[in-house]
Motif scaffolding. Structure first.
Motif, PDB file in Angstrom:
ATOM      1  N   LYS A  41      43.675  25.885  54.169  1.00 33.66           N
ATOM      2  CA  LYS A  41      44.649  26.973  54.534  1.00 33.66           C
ATOM      3  C   LYS A  41      43.810  28.228  54.228  1.00 33.66           C
ATOM      4  CE  LYS A  41      48.283  23.701  53.680  1.00 33.66           C
ATOM      5  NZ  LYS A  41      49.432  23.440  52.596  1.00 33.66           N
ATOM      6  N   ARG A  42      43.353  28.334  53.246  1.00 34.20           N
ATOM      7  CA  ARG A  42      42.687  29.798  53.064  1.00 34.20           C
ATOM      8  C   ARG A  42      41.665  30.161  53.915  1.00 34.20           C
ATOM      9  NH1 ARG A  42      40.114  30.426  47.372  1.00 34.20           N
ATOM     10  NH2 ARG A  42      40.259  32.790  48.212  1.00 34.20           N
ATOM     11  N   THR A  43      40.915  29.206  54.540  1.00 34.69           N
ATOM     12  CA  THR A  43      39.921  29.339  55.639  1.00 34.69           C
ATOM     13  C   THR A  43      40.861  29.757  56.699  1.00 34.69           C
ATOM     14  OG1 THR A  43      38.453  27.779  54.427  1.00 34.69           O
ATOM     15  CG2 THR A  43      37.971  28.427  57.047  1.00 34.69           C
ATOM     16  N   GLY A  44      41.767  29.404  57.053  1.00 33.47           N
ATOM     17  CA  GLY A  44      42.533  29.618  58.443  1.00 33.47           C
ATOM     18  C   GLY A  44      42.913  31.167  58.255  1.00 33.47           C
ATOM     19  N   ILE A  45      42.787  31.780  57.438  1.00 40.88           N
ATOM     20  CA  ILE A  45      43.169  33.370  57.367  1.00 40.88           C
ATOM     21  C   ILE A  45      41.991  34.197  58.302  1.00 40.88           C
ATOM     22  CG2 ILE A  45      42.004  34.112  55.354  1.00 40.88           C
ATOM     23  CD1 ILE A  45      44.492  35.621  54.641  1.00 40.88           C
ATOM     24  N   LEU A  46      40.987  33.355  58.369  1.00 41.85           N
ATOM     25  CA  LEU A  46      39.858  34.062  59.193  1.00 41.85           C
ATOM     26  C   LEU A  46      40.394  33.944  61.022  1.00 41.85           C
ATOM     27  CD1 LEU A  46      36.673  32.539  57.782  1.00 41.85           C
ATOM     28  CD2 LEU A  46      37.245  34.776  57.799  1.00 41.85           C
ATOM     29  N   PHE A  47      41.093  32.999  61.209  1.00 42.37           N
ATOM     30  CA  PHE A  47      41.622  32.882  62.502  1.00 42.37           C
ATOM     31  C   PHE A  47      43.114  32.990  62.611  1.00 42.37           C
ATOM     32  CE2 PHE A  47      38.394  29.858  61.178  1.00 42.37           C
ATOM     33  CZ  PHE A  47      37.218  30.295  61.830  1.00 42.37           C
ATOM     34  N   ARG A  48      43.472  33.977  62.037  1.00 45.18           N
ATOM     35  CA  ARG A  48      45.252  34.296  61.944  1.00 45.18           C
ATOM     36  C   ARG A  48      45.550  34.887  63.481  1.00 45.18           C
ATOM     37  NH1 ARG A  48      44.330  39.796  58.530  1.00 45.18           N
ATOM     38  NH2 ARG A  48      43.313  40.879  60.102  1.00 45.18           N
ATOM     39  N   HIS A 102      38.819  37.074  51.107  1.00 50.46           N
ATOM     40  CA  HIS A 102      39.429  37.855  50.083  1.00 50.46           C
ATOM     41  C   HIS A 102      39.809  39.174  50.395  1.00 50.46           C
ATOM     42  CE1 HIS A 102      38.280  35.058  47.113  1.00 50.46           C
ATOM     43  NE2 HIS A 102      37.179  34.839  47.446  1.00 50.46           N
ATOM     44  N   LYS A 103      39.306  39.690  51.411  1.00 50.45           N
ATOM     45  CA  LYS A 103      39.879  41.181  51.772  1.00 50.45           C
ATOM     46  C   LYS A 103      41.241  40.824  52.439  1.00 50.45           C
ATOM     47  CE  LYS A 103      39.729  45.562  53.535  1.00 50.45           C
ATOM     48  NZ  LYS A 103      40.531  46.307  52.891  1.00 50.45           N
ATOM     49  N   ARG A 104      41.222  39.998  53.410  1.00 54.37           N
ATOM     50  CA  ARG A 104      42.512  39.633  54.006  1.00 54.37           C
ATOM     51  C   ARG A 104      43.479  39.163  53.046  1.00 54.37           C
ATOM     52  NH1 ARG A 104      40.594  37.273  60.140  1.00 54.37           N
ATOM     53  NH2 ARG A 104      39.656  39.300  60.704  1.00 54.37           N
ATOM     54  N   GLU A 105      43.201  38.184  52.077  1.00 53.47           N
ATOM     55  CA  GLU A 105      44.317  37.814  51.218  1.00 53.47           C
ATOM     56  C   GLU A 105      44.723  38.808  50.351  1.00 53.47           C
ATOM     57  OE1 GLU A 105      41.657  34.602  49.488  1.00 53.47           O
ATOM     58  OE2 GLU A 105      43.020  32.940  50.457  1.00 53.47           O
ATOM     59  N   SER A 106      43.773  39.694  50.111  1.00 60.18           N
ATOM     60  CA  SER A 106      44.464  41.082  49.059  1.00 60.18           C
ATOM     61  C   SER A 106      45.423  41.545  49.823  1.00 60.18           C
ATOM     62  CB  SER A 106      43.322  41.900  48.662  1.00 60.18           C
ATOM     63  OG  SER A 106      42.653  42.678  49.546  1.00 60.18           O
ATOM     64  N   VAL A 107      45.374  41.871  51.253  1.00 59.73           N
ATOM     65  CA  VAL A 107      46.419  42.474  52.061  1.00 59.73           C
ATOM     66  C   VAL A 107      47.638  41.889  51.976  1.00 59.73           C
ATOM     67  CG1 VAL A 107      46.849  43.440  54.181  1.00 59.73           C
ATOM     68  CG2 VAL A 107      44.660  44.028  53.335  1.00 59.73           C
ATOM     69  N   LYS A 108      47.370  40.542  52.303  1.00 58.21           N
ATOM     70  CA  LYS A 108      48.748  39.442  52.500  1.00 58.21           C
ATOM     71  C   LYS A 108      49.426  39.571  51.298  1.00 58.21           C
ATOM     72  CE  LYS A 108      49.659  35.191  54.765  1.00 58.21           C
ATOM     73  NZ  LYS A 108      49.234  34.093  55.481  1.00 58.21           N
ATOM     74  N   SER A 109      48.857  39.530  50.071  1.00 58.36           N
ATOM     75  CA  SER A 109      49.798  39.308  48.958  1.00 58.36           C
ATOM     76  C   SER A 109      50.684  40.547  48.817  1.00 58.36           C
ATOM     77  CB  SER A 109      48.868  39.173  47.512  1.00 58.36           C
ATOM     78  OG  SER A 109      48.003  40.704  47.649  1.00 58.36           O
ATOM     79  N   HIS A 110      50.411  41.575  49.410  1.00 58.57           N
ATOM     80  CA  HIS A 110      51.644  42.551  49.153  1.00 58.57           C
ATOM     81  C   HIS A 110      52.525  42.400  50.315  1.00 58.57           C
ATOM     82  CE1 HIS A 110      50.435  45.251  45.941  1.00 58.57           C
ATOM     83  NE2 HIS A 110      49.135  45.103  46.247  1.00 58.57           N
ATOM     84  N   LEU A 111      52.086  42.031  51.699  1.00 55.79           N
ATOM     85  CA  LEU A 111      52.901  41.720  52.693  1.00 55.79           C
ATOM     86  C   LEU A 111      53.780  40.651  52.237  1.00 55.79           C
ATOM     87  CD1 LEU A 111      50.353  41.957  55.514  1.00 55.79           C
ATOM     88  CD2 LEU A 111      52.208  43.626  54.985  1.00 55.79           C
TER      89      LEU A 111
END
Length: 170
Positions: A41-48, A102-111
Motif C-alpha cells: 500500500k505504501r508503494t502505491g503512493i508512487l502511482f497515485r 517518504h516525501k509523499r507520505e510526509s505531505v499526506k500525513s497533514h492532508l
C-alpha cells in the motif's frame, strides 16, 4: 592473507553496515503477510495518479517485489564483495523511489489530519495535529536517511578499491 590498511577496513565496515541496513529493511517489510500488505500500500503512493485504474494493482505489486529483490540482491552483492558496483547500483535504483515515497507520505500525513478534522470534534483536533506532525517528521527524517544511504551507495558505486570477504581468506 591480504594485508589490510585502515582505509580497507573502514570500507569493509561500511559495506557490512549498508548491507545490514537494507537486509533489515527487507525483513521489516517482507517477513509477514501483514507487513507485506502495508508495504505494498505504501508503494502505491508512487502511482497515485493511476489509483483505481486498470493497472494500478499490477504496477504496485510489481514495484514492491522488484524493490525487495533489489534490496536483497544488492545488499548481498555489496556484503560479499562479489560485485560491489552492481550491488550499489541496485540499491541506488531502490533508494531513489524510496525517497519519493517518504516525501509523499510526509505531505499526506497533514492532508489526512485535515480530512479527519472535518468529521471530529474540537477536543481531539490538537491530538490529531500532534499525531500528524509526528508522522510528518518521521517520514521527513526517513527521507533524509535515504538521501544519506544514496550518497554512500553512489560512493560504493564509484570507488575502485574494494576488499571482499572472499579476499580475507585467500
Amino acid at each position: 592473507m591480504l594485508n589490510f590498511d585502515l582505509n580497507g577496513i573502514g570500507i569493509l565496515v561500511l559495506r557490512i553496515a549498508i548491507a545490514y541496513i537494507y537486509l533489515h529493511g527487507v525483513f521489516m517489510i517482507g517477513s509477514t503477510k501483514n507487513r507485506r500488505s502495508i508495504a505494498i500500500k505504501r508503494t502505491g503512493i508512487l502511482f497515485r495518479d493511476l489509483e483505481g485504474g486498470r493497472y494500478y494493482s499490477l504496477l504496485t505489486n510489481f514495484s514492491f517485489f522488484s524493490a525487495v529483490s533489489l534490496m536483497s540482491l544488492g545488499s548481498l552483492l555489496i556484503l560479499s564483495g562479489f560485485s560491489i558496483k552492481i550491488g550499489a547500483l541496485m540499491l541506488i535504483i531502490f533508494t531513489i523511489p524510496a525517497i519519493i515515497v517518504h516525501k509523499r507520505e510526509s505531505v499526506k500525513s497533514h492532508l489526512l489530519a485535515e480530512k479527519i478534522k472535518k468529521y471530529s470534534n474540537d477536543t481531539i483536533h490538537e491530538d490529531l495535529q500532534l499525531l500528524a506532525n509526528f508522522s510528518h517528521a518521521g517520514h521527513r527524517s526517513s527521507g533524509n536517511k535515504n538521501y544519506m544511504l544514496l550518497a554512500v551507495n553512489v560512493y560504493l558505486y564509484l570507488m575502485d578499491n574494494t576488499i571482499g570477504f572472499i579476499n580475507i581468506f585467500i
